[in-house]
Design a protein around this motif. Sequence first.
Motif, PDB file in Angstrom:
ATOM      1  N   LEU A 214       0.753  -1.362  -0.070  1.00  0.00           N
ATOM      2  CA  LEU A 214       0.019   0.363   0.155  1.00  0.00           C
ATOM      3  C   LEU A 214       0.748   1.075   0.234  1.00  0.00           C
ATOM      4  CD1 LEU A 214      -2.688  -1.239   2.198  1.00  0.00           C
ATOM      5  CD2 LEU A 214      -2.865  -0.932   0.145  1.00  0.00           C
ATOM      6  N   ALA A 215       1.670   1.669   1.261  1.00  0.00           N
ATOM      7  CA  ALA A 215       3.297   2.619   0.476  1.00  0.00           C
ATOM      8  C   ALA A 215       3.296   2.844  -0.229  1.00  0.00           C
ATOM      9  CB  ALA A 215       4.112   1.820   1.957  1.00  0.00           C
ATOM     10  N   GLU A 216       3.635   1.547  -1.427  1.00  0.00           N
ATOM     11  CA  GLU A 216       3.969   1.680  -3.026  1.00  0.00           C
ATOM     12  C   GLU A 216       2.711   2.406  -3.978  1.00  0.00           C
ATOM     13  OE1 GLU A 216       5.599  -1.652  -4.632  1.00  0.00           O
ATOM     14  OE2 GLU A 216       6.245  -0.348  -6.659  1.00  0.00           O
ATOM     15  N   ARG A 217       2.247   1.781  -3.500  1.00  0.00           N
ATOM     16  CA  ARG A 217       0.361   2.353  -4.154  1.00  0.00           C
ATOM     17  C   ARG A 217       0.408   3.526  -4.109  1.00  0.00           C
ATOM     18  NH1 ARG A 217      -3.411  -2.284  -3.968  1.00  0.00           N
ATOM     19  NH2 ARG A 217      -4.931  -0.147  -3.634  1.00  0.00           N
ATOM     20  N   ALA A 218       0.650   3.888  -2.424  1.00  0.00           N
ATOM     21  CA  ALA A 218       0.346   5.762  -1.958  1.00  0.00           C
ATOM     22  C   ALA A 218       1.793   6.382  -2.855  1.00  0.00           C
ATOM     23  CB  ALA A 218       0.675   5.615  -0.671  1.00  0.00           C
ATOM     24  N   GLY A 219       2.627   6.275  -3.219  1.00  0.00           N
ATOM     25  CA  GLY A 219       3.537   6.591  -3.726  1.00  0.00           C
ATOM     26  C   GLY A 219       5.416   7.255  -2.823  1.00  0.00           C
ATOM     27  N   PHE A 220       4.972   6.984  -2.106  1.00  0.00           N
ATOM     28  CA  PHE A 220       6.802   6.392  -0.974  1.00  0.00           C
ATOM     29  C   PHE A 220       6.863   5.277  -2.021  1.00  0.00           C
ATOM     30  CE2 PHE A 220       3.209   7.015   2.018  1.00  0.00           C
ATOM     31  CZ  PHE A 220       3.857   7.898   3.515  1.00  0.00           C
ATOM     32  N   ALA A 221       8.674   6.147  -1.888  1.00  0.00           N
ATOM     33  CA  ALA A 221      10.095   5.601  -2.413  1.00  0.00           C
ATOM     34  C   ALA A 221      10.401   4.233  -2.148  1.00  0.00           C
ATOM     35  CB  ALA A 221      11.049   6.758  -2.234  1.00  0.00           C
ATOM     36  N   GLY A 222       9.990   4.014  -0.851  1.00  0.00           N
ATOM     37  CA  GLY A 222      10.583   2.585  -0.626  1.00  0.00           C
ATOM     38  C   GLY A 222       9.681   2.525   1.630  1.00  0.00           C
ATOM     39  N   VAL A 223       9.758   1.525   2.492  1.00  0.00           N
ATOM     40  CA  VAL A 223       9.354   1.350   3.479  1.00  0.00           C
ATOM     41  C   VAL A 223      10.906   0.726   4.472  1.00  0.00           C
ATOM     42  CG1 VAL A 223       7.285   0.447   2.798  1.00  0.00           C
ATOM     43  CG2 VAL A 223       9.329  -0.764   3.122  1.00  0.00           C
ATOM     44  N   GLN A 224      11.040   1.220   5.583  1.00  0.00           N
ATOM     45  CA  GLN A 224      11.650   0.796   6.374  1.00  0.00           C
ATOM     46  C   GLN A 224      11.431  -0.030   7.761  1.00  0.00           C
ATOM     47  OE1 GLN A 224      13.446   3.391   9.293  1.00  0.00           O
ATOM     48  NE2 GLN A 224      15.619   2.705   8.375  1.00  0.00           N
ATOM     49  N   VAL A 225      11.699  -1.452   7.031  1.00  0.00           N
ATOM     50  CA  VAL A 225      10.616  -2.303   8.201  1.00  0.00           C
ATOM     51  C   VAL A 225      11.862  -1.992   9.926  1.00  0.00           C
ATOM     52  CG1 VAL A 225      11.485  -4.700   9.250  1.00  0.00           C
ATOM     53  CG2 VAL A 225      10.912  -4.365   6.229  1.00  0.00           C
ATOM     54  N   HIS A 226      11.309  -2.303  10.748  1.00  0.00           N
ATOM     55  CA  HIS A 226      11.614  -1.193  12.114  1.00  0.00           C
ATOM     56  C   HIS A 226      11.765  -2.336  12.811  1.00  0.00           C
ATOM     57  CE1 HIS A 226      12.266   0.941  15.415  1.00  0.00           C
ATOM     58  NE2 HIS A 226      11.261   1.068  15.672  1.00  0.00           N
ATOM     59  N   ALA A 227      12.949  -2.698  13.236  1.00  0.00           N
ATOM     60  CA  ALA A 227      13.707  -4.337  13.431  1.00  0.00           C
ATOM     61  C   ALA A 227      13.968  -3.121  15.253  1.00  0.00           C
ATOM     62  CB  ALA A 227      13.884  -4.554  13.031  1.00  0.00           C
ATOM     63  N   ALA A 228      13.994  -2.400  15.394  1.00  0.00           N
ATOM     64  CA  ALA A 228      15.040  -2.037  16.818  1.00  0.00           C
ATOM     65  C   ALA A 228      14.069  -0.775  17.780  1.00  0.00           C
ATOM     66  CB  ALA A 228      15.961  -0.468  16.177  1.00  0.00           C
ATOM     67  N   HIS A 229      14.892  -0.721  18.523  1.00  0.00           N
ATOM     68  CA  HIS A 229      14.810   0.133  19.629  1.00  0.00           C
ATOM     69  C   HIS A 229      13.266  -1.232  20.950  1.00  0.00           C
ATOM     70  CE1 HIS A 229      14.655   3.514  18.007  1.00  0.00           C
ATOM     71  NE2 HIS A 229      16.244   3.316  18.120  1.00  0.00           N
ATOM     72  N   GLY A 230      13.217  -1.832  20.452  1.00  0.00           N
ATOM     73  CA  GLY A 230      12.577  -3.422  21.688  1.00  0.00           C
ATOM     74  C   GLY A 230      11.400  -3.372  20.985  1.00  0.00           C
ATOM     75  N   TYR A 231      10.393  -2.932  19.696  1.00  0.00           N
ATOM     76  CA  TYR A 231       9.361  -3.276  19.024  1.00  0.00           C
ATOM     77  C   TYR A 231       9.113  -5.035  18.854  1.00  0.00           C
ATOM     78  CZ  TYR A 231       8.688   2.019  19.678  1.00  0.00           C
ATOM     79  OH  TYR A 231       8.237   3.083  20.108  1.00  0.00           O
TER      80      TYR A 231
END
Length: 389
Positions: free
Chosen positions: A172-189
């Motif tokens: 969906l982020a790609e369809r919305a026009g973002f250039a990429g996604v960052q998968v958050h695997a830091a900070h204890g999530y």
Amino acid sequence: MTPATTPDPRPHGGAAPPPCAAPLRLPSGVVLPNRLVKAAMEERLAGAGGHPDDRLVRLYRAWDRGGVGTMLTGHVMVDRTALARPDDVILDAASDLAPFRAWAAAAGTGSFWAQINHPGRVVRRGSGSRALAPSAVPVDVGALSRLFPTPTPMTAGDIEETVERFAVTAELAERAGFAGVQVHAAHGYLLAQFLSPLVNRRTDRWGGPLRHRARLLLDVVAAVRARVSPGFGVAVKLNSADFQRGGFDLDDARRVLGWLGEAGGVDFVELSGGSVESLATAGRPADRRTLEREAYFLRLAGELVADAPFPLMLTGGIRRGRVAEEVLARGFSLVGVATAFARRPDAPLRWLAGEDGAVPAPRSLLPPGPLRAAAIQASVTARLHDLAR
Ligand SMILES: Cc1cc2nc3c(=O)[nH]c(=O)nc-3n(C[C@H](O)[C@H](O)[C@H](O)COP(=O)(O)O)c2cc1C
């Protein structure tokens, strides 16, 4: 990006532009206009249904005018039944894409990426969100622990559903026009909870040795990459260490980077550190390790640069152009800045012109500790809300 003022016909006084002004071509082909990245900051500005509105568009236009080459959104939730905060942006199958298109367009000619996240056990008690985690290990933040419920261990079905949710949000982020996604695997999530031997006590294929604890992250990255176009960016944010005794450490980070490299498809990895339980970026790592006064993780994460199979980005405590250049000189490809760019959205234009342009560190009269960290974070959030007005 759109400069705030007419560019000097002889920028840098005729001298060579500083290294932070150089573009970077990523493995997917996405080109980042320069090496400065506005790191993710949870904006707490979502409108109805978790949608972005004019406030978020205004906020990111302010950064865009400030010259930063790449912007990461604050963490966008992949599951509306599990929110870090009730006012976080949510992007899932129930979202209306039109407001996301308007948000993605705030970047002008810069590169705008969505950070996608699942909070796992870091949800507030009584918020209505489900607290899911690898194991029933609650957040331990001393007197403030009561804010967080004991999480429910995820079933195999929950885990597979979560992998799919990350993939859907990325698509969906790609369809919305973002250039990429960052998968958050830091900070204890959630993804960091699986990586941590302190939180992940599972004995199945998602627990035990590091290779098993890393399975969820690797599966998420593979599912995201398979779902988006080859020319769409996929990045990861990973801790160089959790800074907790017996926790995820530098050697673990090195091995996870190796596996991400073998799997392929990752454009860059942002290295950070700490978590809600170990406030490394607030100068209070739980293992009492001493960190640098600026660019906190430079010495530690710098040990990962030589073997990294993709460009690395360093974030944490960077407030001056000269320190940004030092980070690049140590072999990092990108410089991530959160607090300083919240305080001075135009700082990138000055750094790109070769100036030091120091942004003062945030101050608080409280002694170092979780309350001080919370007060500073609240002041940065308030600043974001001012910029959004
Ligand atoms: C108000 C605030 C919100 C943040 N929200 C996020 C977030 O949503 N995702 C994330 O990865 N990091 C988040 N961070 C951490 C920053 O991205 C960064 O790693 C950290 O602040 C250290 O960098 P700095 O010293 O430049 O601020 C947040 C930081 C602040 C101050």
